[in-house]
Each structure stands twice: as C-alpha cells, then as structure tokens.
Design a protein around this motif. Structure first.
Motif, PDB file in Angstrom:
ATOM      1  N   ASN A   1       0.724  -1.340  -0.028  1.00 29.00           N
ATOM      2  CA  ASN A   1       0.079  -0.121   0.162  1.00 29.00           C
ATOM      3  C   ASN A   1       0.838   1.348  -0.074  1.00 29.00           C
ATOM      4  O   ASN A   1       0.584   2.287  -0.739  1.00 29.00           O
ATOM      5  CB  ASN A   1      -0.891   0.026   1.325  1.00 29.00           C
ATOM      6  N   LEU A   2       2.024   1.268   0.961  1.00 29.65           N
ATOM      7  CA  LEU A   2       2.937   2.551   1.025  1.00 29.65           C
ATOM      8  C   LEU A   2       3.576   2.635  -0.440  1.00 29.65           C
ATOM      9  O   LEU A   2       3.729   3.902  -0.890  1.00 29.65           O
ATOM     10  CB  LEU A   2       3.737   2.161   1.985  1.00 29.65           C
ATOM     11  N   THR A   3       3.982   1.761  -0.979  1.00 33.54           N
ATOM     12  CA  THR A   3       4.733   1.954  -2.474  1.00 33.54           C
ATOM     13  C   THR A   3       3.841   2.180  -3.300  1.00 33.54           C
ATOM     14  O   THR A   3       4.180   2.858  -4.455  1.00 33.54           O
ATOM     15  CB  THR A   3       5.808   0.593  -2.721  1.00 33.54           C
ATOM     16  N   THR A   4       2.788   1.588  -3.177  1.00 32.63           N
ATOM     17  CA  THR A   4       1.693   2.109  -4.491  1.00 32.63           C
ATOM     18  C   THR A   4       1.322   3.462  -4.195  1.00 32.63           C
ATOM     19  O   THR A   4       1.270   4.261  -5.277  1.00 32.63           O
ATOM     20  CB  THR A   4       0.309   1.070  -4.148  1.00 32.63           C
ATOM     21  N   ALA A   5       1.379   3.885  -2.969  1.00 33.33           N
ATOM     22  CA  ALA A   5       1.053   5.135  -2.731  1.00 33.33           C
ATOM     23  C   ALA A   5       2.080   6.266  -3.336  1.00 33.33           C
ATOM     24  O   ALA A   5       1.680   7.317  -4.035  1.00 33.33           O
ATOM     25  CB  ALA A   5       0.603   5.690  -1.393  1.00 33.33           C
ATOM     26  N   LEU A   6       3.292   5.960  -3.105  1.00 28.96           N
ATOM     27  CA  LEU A   6       4.492   6.557  -3.628  1.00 28.96           C
ATOM     28  C   LEU A   6       4.329   6.834  -5.079  1.00 28.96           C
ATOM     29  O   LEU A   6       4.965   7.706  -5.620  1.00 28.96           O
ATOM     30  CB  LEU A   6       5.753   6.380  -2.960  1.00 28.96           C
ATOM     31  N   ALA A   7       4.103   5.533  -5.660  1.00 30.71           N
ATOM     32  CA  ALA A   7       4.303   5.540  -7.085  1.00 30.71           C
ATOM     33  C   ALA A   7       3.200   5.937  -8.066  1.00 30.71           C
ATOM     34  O   ALA A   7       3.326   6.203  -9.088  1.00 30.71           O
ATOM     35  CB  ALA A   7       4.729   3.803  -7.447  1.00 30.71           C
ATOM     36  N   SER A   8       2.284   6.087  -7.189  1.00 31.26           N
ATOM     37  CA  SER A   8       0.860   6.476  -7.940  1.00 31.26           C
ATOM     38  C   SER A   8       1.021   8.203  -8.053  1.00 31.26           C
ATOM     39  O   SER A   8       1.575   8.913  -7.398  1.00 31.26           O
ATOM     40  CB  SER A   8      -0.424   6.333  -7.273  1.00 31.26           C
ATOM     41  N   ASP A   9       0.511   8.652  -9.345  1.00 28.40           N
ATOM     42  CA  ASP A   9       0.628   9.844  -9.555  1.00 28.40           C
ATOM     43  C   ASP A   9      -0.502  10.809  -8.867  1.00 28.40           C
ATOM     44  O   ASP A   9      -0.290  12.121  -8.394  1.00 28.40           O
ATOM     45  CB  ASP A   9       0.247  10.348 -11.137  1.00 28.40           C
ATOM     46  N   ARG A  10      -1.485  10.168  -8.658  1.00 28.60           N
ATOM     47  CA  ARG A  10      -2.634  11.004  -7.894  1.00 28.60           C
ATOM     48  C   ARG A  10      -3.392   9.849  -7.032  1.00 28.60           C
ATOM     49  O   ARG A  10      -3.428   8.496  -7.406  1.00 28.60           O
ATOM     50  CB  ARG A  10      -3.770  11.684  -8.889  1.00 28.60           C
ATOM     51  N   LEU A  11      -3.873  10.027  -5.776  1.00 24.22           N
ATOM     52  CA  LEU A  11      -4.453   9.153  -5.111  1.00 24.22           C
ATOM     53  C   LEU A  11      -6.052   9.641  -4.607  1.00 24.22           C
ATOM     54  O   LEU A  11      -6.006  11.174  -4.462  1.00 24.22           O
ATOM     55  CB  LEU A  11      -3.777   9.109  -3.729  1.00 24.22           C
ATOM     56  N   ALA A  12      -6.675   8.940  -4.454  1.00 20.50           N
ATOM     57  CA  ALA A  12      -8.251   9.323  -3.778  1.00 20.50           C
ATOM     58  C   ALA A  12      -8.514   8.360  -2.597  1.00 20.50           C
ATOM     59  O   ALA A  12      -8.439   7.015  -2.947  1.00 20.50           O
ATOM     60  CB  ALA A  12      -8.903   9.500  -4.646  1.00 20.50           C
ATOM     61  N   PHE A  13      -9.142   8.856  -1.445  1.00 17.39           N
ATOM     62  CA  PHE A  13      -9.495   7.899  -0.215  1.00 17.39           C
ATOM     63  C   PHE A  13     -10.893   8.040  -0.188  1.00 17.39           C
ATOM     64  O   PHE A  13     -11.461   9.072  -0.313  1.00 17.39           O
ATOM     65  CB  PHE A  13      -8.501   8.205   0.910  1.00 17.39           C
ATOM     66  N   ASN A  14     -11.626   6.920   0.155  1.00 15.15           N
ATOM     67  CA  ASN A  14     -12.929   7.072   0.346  1.00 15.15           C
ATOM     68  C   ASN A  14     -13.535   7.714   1.659  1.00 15.15           C
ATOM     69  O   ASN A  14     -14.564   7.910   1.810  1.00 15.15           O
ATOM     70  CB  ASN A  14     -13.430   5.453   0.317  1.00 15.15           C
ATOM     71  N   SER A  15     -12.593   7.956   2.484  1.00 23.40           N
ATOM     72  CA  SER A  15     -12.966   8.712   4.007  1.00 23.40           C
ATOM     73  C   SER A  15     -11.599   9.186   4.339  1.00 23.40           C
ATOM     74  O   SER A  15     -10.476   8.920   4.077  1.00 23.40           O
ATOM     75  CB  SER A  15     -13.416   7.655   4.852  1.00 23.40           C
TER      76      SER A  15
ATOM     77  N   LEU B   1       4.448  14.834   1.358  1.00 23.50           N
ATOM     78  CA  LEU B   1       4.457  14.187   0.026  1.00 23.50           C
ATOM     79  C   LEU B   1       3.185  13.663  -0.370  1.00 23.50           C
ATOM     80  O   LEU B   1       2.688  13.952  -1.635  1.00 23.50           O
ATOM     81  CB  LEU B   1       5.490  13.024   0.196  1.00 23.50           C
ATOM     82  N   LEU B   2       2.456  12.768   0.583  1.00 19.50           N
ATOM     83  CA  LEU B   2       1.234  12.169   0.142  1.00 19.50           C
ATOM     84  C   LEU B   2       0.038  13.163  -0.039  1.00 19.50           C
ATOM     85  O   LEU B   2      -1.009  13.299  -0.780  1.00 19.50           O
ATOM     86  CB  LEU B   2       1.119  10.956   0.960  1.00 19.50           C
ATOM     87  N   ASP B   3       0.116  14.254   1.030  1.00 17.14           N
ATOM     88  CA  ASP B   3      -0.710  15.223   0.991  1.00 17.14           C
ATOM     89  C   ASP B   3      -1.067  16.050  -0.232  1.00 17.14           C
ATOM     90  O   ASP B   3      -2.119  16.220  -0.587  1.00 17.14           O
ATOM     91  CB  ASP B   3      -0.531  16.199   2.094  1.00 17.14           C
ATOM     92  N   ARG B   4       0.138  16.180  -0.889  1.00 19.17           N
ATOM     93  CA  ARG B   4       0.064  17.046  -2.128  1.00 19.17           C
ATOM     94  C   ARG B   4      -0.714  16.251  -3.315  1.00 19.17           C
ATOM     95  O   ARG B   4      -1.202  16.955  -4.309  1.00 19.17           O
ATOM     96  CB  ARG B   4       1.487  17.371  -2.548  1.00 19.17           C
ATOM     97  N   LYS B   5      -0.810  15.039  -3.404  1.00 24.28           N
ATOM     98  CA  LYS B   5      -1.499  14.383  -4.314  1.00 24.28           C
ATOM     99  C   LYS B   5      -2.626  13.431  -3.916  1.00 24.28           C
ATOM    100  O   LYS B   5      -3.238  12.705  -4.839  1.00 24.28           O
ATOM    101  CB  LYS B   5      -0.403  13.368  -5.225  1.00 24.28           C
ATOM    102  N   THR B   6      -3.176  13.674  -2.568  1.00 22.92           N
ATOM    103  CA  THR B   6      -4.198  13.032  -2.125  1.00 22.92           C
ATOM    104  C   THR B   6      -5.630  13.845  -2.303  1.00 22.92           C
ATOM    105  O   THR B   6      -5.641  14.968  -1.864  1.00 22.92           O
ATOM    106  CB  THR B   6      -4.004  12.473  -0.638  1.00 22.92           C
ATOM    107  N   SER B   7      -6.821  13.309  -2.526  1.00 24.44           N
ATOM    108  CA  SER B   7      -7.876  13.724  -2.569  1.00 24.44           C
ATOM    109  C   SER B   7      -8.973  12.784  -1.860  1.00 24.44           C
ATOM    110  O   SER B   7      -8.683  11.900  -1.542  1.00 24.44           O
ATOM    111  CB  SER B   7      -8.578  13.887  -3.913  1.00 24.44           C
ATOM    112  N   PHE B   8     -10.070  13.228  -1.290  1.00 29.28           N
ATOM    113  CA  PHE B   8     -11.157  12.692  -0.558  1.00 29.28           C
ATOM    114  C   PHE B   8     -12.503  12.682  -1.202  1.00 29.28           C
ATOM    115  O   PHE B   8     -12.856  13.594  -1.475  1.00 29.28           O
ATOM    116  CB  PHE B   8     -11.387  13.034   0.737  1.00 29.28           C
ATOM    117  N   ILE B   9     -12.802  11.639  -1.872  1.00 25.31           N
ATOM    118  CA  ILE B   9     -14.100  11.511  -2.535  1.00 25.31           C
ATOM    119  C   ILE B   9     -14.620  10.263  -2.360  1.00 25.31           C
ATOM    120  O   ILE B   9     -14.331   9.167  -2.470  1.00 25.31           O
ATOM    121  CB  ILE B   9     -13.861  11.358  -4.262  1.00 25.31           C
ATOM    122  N   ASN B  10     -15.878  10.260  -1.874  1.00 25.33           N
ATOM    123  CA  ASN B  10     -16.771   9.097  -1.290  1.00 25.33           C
ATOM    124  C   ASN B  10     -17.121   8.279  -2.768  1.00 25.33           C
ATOM    125  O   ASN B  10     -17.332   8.754  -3.675  1.00 25.33           O
ATOM    126  CB  ASN B  10     -18.120   9.690  -0.413  1.00 25.33           C
ATOM    127  N   PRO B  11     -17.268   7.143  -2.432  1.00 22.08           N
ATOM    128  CA  PRO B  11     -17.662   6.401  -3.714  1.00 22.08           C
ATOM    129  C   PRO B  11     -19.244   6.513  -3.851  1.00 22.08           C
ATOM    130  O   PRO B  11     -19.938   6.623  -2.762  1.00 22.08           O
ATOM    131  CB  PRO B  11     -17.515   4.890  -3.229  1.00 22.08           C
TER     132      PRO B  11
END
Length: 368
Positions: A121-135, A164-174
């Motif tokens: 999960n950690l390396t996936t977050a680092l390697a992804s260009d953008r992230l979204a979490f459901n909550s 680092l992760l904050d800069r590419k993380t959004s929160f979008i509910n499914p």
C-alpha cells in the motif's frame, strides 16, 4: 477534459465492482476495464501487477491509443506494475483509489498481520501520480500505519511522507445509485411495531455481540419491536448469530442474506432504525443505503461515521442501548430527511468530483 479511462481491477467484486460499474455509468468519456474475479486477495496483491503488465503488453497498438490515465485499486502493486508495464502505459498517469488500507484491515490475530501488504500500500501510494481515499478516516489510519511501520527501519528516512502524500491526495466518497431505493415506497401500516435493522457482514470485526446484547436488553425491558438481520455470512460465522436466531425467533422478520438487490432494498424499506457496532469500517455504504431507505441511523462516534452523519445520530462507548431505545421512540426518518442526509453520496452529486480528479483538474484538499 474527460478522456478514455482504463481501469485495472484484480478484485472485481463487492464494493470494488459496484464502484467501477457506477463510475463507468456516469463517466462522459470511454471507460474500459481489465479485471480478475474477486477471490484469493493475497495472491491478487502479490501477482496482479505482472499479470496486468503482460495483459497490457499484449494489446494491439490501435487499442492502446486515446487513454488519458490508468485507474487502479489497492489490489494493484503500482510500483511493480510501473516497472513491468509496456512503454505506452508508463507514459500515462496512474491514479489509485483506496477503498481500504492494509494497516488496519481486520485480522483475527494481530500477530498474524503480514506487513508485506501494508508495505505494498505504501509503495503504491508513492508510485501513483494521484490518490483518492473514500474517507478521511481511511487516509488518517493509512498515514499513522506508515509512520509506525517506518520507525522499524529508522536508518532509512523517507522524508516528510505526510506532506508528500498530502500533495497528491483527494477525498472522494464512492458514489451510490439510489434509483431503486427511491422507486420503492415505505410500508407504514397503522400500529406497526418499530423495526431494528442490522445489515453488515456476519464477521467479528462488525461486533455483532454488542448489537445482540442491546437487542436482548430491549427484549428484557419489554420494548415492542421487530428485527431484520441482513448481510453476508461466511464459513466461519460468529456463534452469536445462531444463538440470536433462536433467542429472538418471534421478533424476526428476516434473518439472512437477501437473494437479490430488490429484495435487499425492500427489507431496508421496512426498517425504522439501522444500527452499527462496527469495530472496523473504512466507509459505510450499507448504513448510507439503509438511511436512504428511511432508517434512522444509530452509529458509534468513531471510524468514518463522524464524517458521514451529524452528531445526533452517534453514540459514545457504552451508550448503544440508550441511543437505540431513544431512536426507536423517534421512529423512521421522513423521506425528506433521508434524502437530505444521503444525497451528497449519490453519483449525481459526486460525478463532477470524479471528472475533476481523473482529468487532473481536482483541487487537493489538505485539510486533515
């Protein structure tokens, strides 16, 4: 601009399938999927990346043009995938949607937790260009887990990981499709007994023992009510369900998995109160669906629930019985209240946020 999306999902079932099917239905551009059935999740996390890379390498050149991004779930090891994927795929932004994280995903024995999956999960977050979490709860526990895990290897500093992760993380509910729930009428016969609903997986992390203890106390105090128990059961089912089926036989309207979506929503429409006692929950779709059907929620003041519903529907530790009894006296929600509490979780409302995120135009909300 909404371009073509290629979604990679090695665990195409349950909430992951519902999410992608719903997103595809509202996405204004092309939407293609490469999937595997939802089974053997550990092997999916370990081997789906090379498998997906090989699948993409075998695609005809004409079929690979026009994609604007790749969309993955956390069952894809994105770091490994990027190392193995064909050149055309490596040039595309990779976006990962976190339905869950392996740092706090429930295990029966904590000593048996495999840190490999959390590290993926950690390396996936680092390697992804953008992230979204459901909550936000999901993201907060993910960051806490990362920090705790990295302390073990204190001589390998990854820098300010949260920033680092904050800069590419959004929160979008499914998103949720409420069409069926909105099309069915509630049955409100005169003199009807109030109905308590449980609609969660029949597993220990949902804490059914606390729920049935509260139901037993209602019964002992002579409170008049009926009971609907829904949700999926598995080979290792907590004994409390077998005991409850016998103990409350005269109060039960339904006890077990609904055979169809229509039947499931139909049972929710008969409920007055829906209860969660979960010790683990990254989001809470089953509760939101029940509330849309008119059930008044009774939820613990923890996990993702404070993000989803106002304080009036939450109870503190040890306060379930009192909250449940008071909620039964209040009765079901009005149609207007049910809609007001849940409309922001609908695909109609969330569609634009997904378009922005997938198109790279989404404002990153850094309020934690």
């Amino acid at each position: 601009m909404a371009g073509r999306i290629l979604a990679l999902e090695p665990y195409y079932g349950g909430s992951h399938k519902n999410f992608l099917d719903g997103l595809a239905a509202v996405w204004p551009g092309g939407f293609d999927l490469i999937t595997l059935p939802a089974r053997k999740w550990k092997w999916r996390m370990r081997l789906s990346a090379p498998w997906l890379a090989a699948e993409l390498a075998g695609m005809l050149p004409g079929a690979t043009s026009g994609y604007s991004c790749l969309l993955c779930s956390t069952f894809v090891d994105v770091a490994t995938f990027k190392g193995l994927a064909p050149a055309w795929a490596r040039e595309l932004p990779v976006l990962t949607y976190f339905h869950e994280n392996q740092f706090v995903y429930p295990v029966r024995v904590e000593d048996a937790r495999d840190a490999h999956f959390a590290l993926t999960n950690l390396t996936t977050a680092l390697a992804s260009d953008r992230l979204a979490f459901n909550s936000r709860y999901n993201y907060r526990t993910f960051l806490e887990g990362c920090t705790g895990l990295l302390k073990i290897s204190s001589d390998m500093d990854l820098g300010d990981l949260p920033s680092l992760l904050d800069r590419k993380t959004s929160f979008i509910n499914p998103g949720i499709d409420f069409t069926l729930a909105d099309s069915l009428d509630r049955e409100m016969p005169e003199g009807k007994k109030p109905v308590v609903v449980w609609n969660h997986r029949w597993e220990h992390d949902k804490n059914p023992e606390e729920f049935f203890a509260a139901i037993d106390r209602l019964d002992q105090e002579g409170v008049d009510f009926h009971l609907i128990v829904l949700g999926e059961s598995f080979r290792e089912c907590p004994d409390v369900f077998t005991e409850a089926r016998k103990r409350f036989a005269l109060r039960i309207l339904q006890f077990g998995y609904a055979g169809s979506r229509e039947e499931y929503i139909g049972w929710l429409k008969k409920g007055d109160v829906v209860v969660s006692t979960a010790g683990h929950e990254f989001y809470g779709i089953s509760i939101i669906e029940a509330v849309r059907a008119g059930c008044r929620p009774v939820l613990p003041n923890r996990l993702s629930y404070p993000e989803l519903f106002p304080r009036e529907f939450l109870y503190e530790e040890g306060g379930l019985f009192g909250k449940l009894k008071a909620s039964l006296a209040l009765g079901a929600l009005s149609n207007a209240s049910a809609r007001n509490l849940t409309e922001r979780f609908s695909w109609d409302v969330l569609r634009e946020r997904y378009i922005e995120w997938l198109s790279g135009e989404c404002y990153i909300d850094t309020r934690r």
